[in-house]
Enzyme design. Sequence first.
Site, PDB file in Angstrom:
ATOM      1  N   GLU A  41      70.045  -4.644  35.422  1.00  0.00           N
ATOM      2  CA  GLU A  41      70.718  -3.394  34.448  1.00  0.00           C
ATOM      3  C   GLU A  41      71.927  -3.182  34.535  1.00  0.00           C
ATOM      4  O   GLU A  41      72.580  -3.240  35.623  1.00  0.00           O
ATOM      5  CB  GLU A  41      69.846  -2.192  34.788  1.00  0.00           C
ATOM      6  CG  GLU A  41      68.296  -2.391  34.687  1.00  0.00           C
ATOM      7  CD  GLU A  41      67.485  -1.196  34.964  1.00  0.00           C
ATOM      8  OE1 GLU A  41      68.130  -0.245  35.550  1.00  0.00           O
ATOM      9  OE2 GLU A  41      66.150  -1.352  34.871  1.00  0.00           O
ATOM     10  N   HIS A  86      65.987   2.261  30.704  1.00  0.00           N
ATOM     11  CA  HIS A  86      65.385   2.897  31.922  1.00  0.00           C
ATOM     12  C   HIS A  86      65.734   4.248  31.968  1.00  0.00           C
ATOM     13  O   HIS A  86      66.462   4.846  32.766  1.00  0.00           O
ATOM     14  CB  HIS A  86      66.377   2.289  33.106  1.00  0.00           C
ATOM     15  CG  HIS A  86      65.630   2.263  34.386  1.00  0.00           C
ATOM     16  ND1 HIS A  86      65.774   1.493  35.489  1.00  0.00           N
ATOM     17  CD2 HIS A  86      64.704   3.214  34.945  1.00  0.00           C
ATOM     18  CE1 HIS A  86      64.999   1.915  36.491  1.00  0.00           C
ATOM     19  NE2 HIS A  86      64.199   2.757  36.180  1.00  0.00           N
ATOM     20  N   ARG A  96      60.145  -0.879  38.226  1.00  0.00           N
ATOM     21  CA  ARG A  96      61.423  -1.553  38.608  1.00  0.00           C
ATOM     22  C   ARG A  96      61.191  -2.921  37.724  1.00  0.00           C
ATOM     23  O   ARG A  96      60.007  -3.657  37.954  1.00  0.00           O
ATOM     24  CB  ARG A  96      61.421  -1.589  40.156  1.00  0.00           C
ATOM     25  CG  ARG A  96      61.883  -0.286  40.721  1.00  0.00           C
ATOM     26  CD  ARG A  96      63.087  -0.035  40.513  1.00  0.00           C
ATOM     27  NE  ARG A  96      63.839   1.281  41.010  1.00  0.00           N
ATOM     28  CZ  ARG A  96      63.807   2.448  40.587  1.00  0.00           C
ATOM     29  NH1 ARG A  96      63.200   2.692  39.578  1.00  0.00           N
ATOM     30  NH2 ARG A  96      64.252   3.356  41.457  1.00  0.00           N
TER      31      ARG A  96
END
Length: 318
Positions: free
Chosen positions: A268, A287, A239
């Site tokens: 994000e 990601h 994270r």
Amino acid sequence: MNAPAHTRSGRPAVLVTAADLAPQALALLADYDVVYAGKTPAEEDIVALCRAHDPVAIIVRYSKVGAAAMDAAPSLKVISKHGSGTDTIDKQAAQARGIAVVAAAGANAAAVAEQAMALLLACAKSVVALDARMHAGHWDKATHKSAELAGKTLGLIGLGAIGRRMARIAASMEMRVIGFDPYARELPETIESVDLDAIWRESDAISLHCPLTTDNRGLLNRDTLARCRRGVIVVNTARGGLIDEDALLQAVRDGQVGAAGLDSFAVEPMRAGHPFQSQPNIILSPHIGGVTREAYVKMGVAAAENALAVLRQAAVHP
């Protein structure tokens, strides 16, 4: 117990906070009306869909699910994460409302561990920089020296399914593996359990594999990065909030961090003009560590099975 709301099809709804779900997972949910939130749903979109469909379950891929969404779905019994990280779900609000929160732990372990090792290797071997040089017509054989990982120390923070798999890959490459995880039990012989001070002090590379909590937010910061070995490689497929991004950027520019491979970020999607984008020693991916064809199926199936297990227990079914 209140009876679950039913859609126009006459079946209770399951909301998926994405535009799709693996066919194998959909087959498991054949008795429910599956509602999709779209490719990039905002939190208010989730609330509106909850209000419109009153789902008995939410399968979370993207966006956040907070108290407002839960209150908009009085029949909601379970929130099932399509993956292992549940930080996008307000677990305290769910607990207060008697809503179960479950995760597909381990379903994407192979995918994420492979991505973490790919980023580590790319950093150590200057893969991106050399590729750019080659495409520009250069041949740097006489001047370039990369690093060997064999014999180096890899520090892992988080020793769940992903961290342990990363450890196995690293050990097979003759790396020394040390790890910190206050909740881990019965570690394999390939991992030497240490405290965080040893991670900073002894690691040639650090890879993050822990959930984001209020206690570890900004775990890699100006102080902890300064305590690391000069030239350390930092990898984050967990994270973004685990890293103070300003501190990491400065450490890369100063050479304290030799390179960083990042798959997750504080905000994000990453916004255009982010300073990481112009830093050659930071390798970026959007990601996607857990996004493989295989993990897509495994996570979808696990998320559906986990949701159905709670619904069966609560006697909520068509």
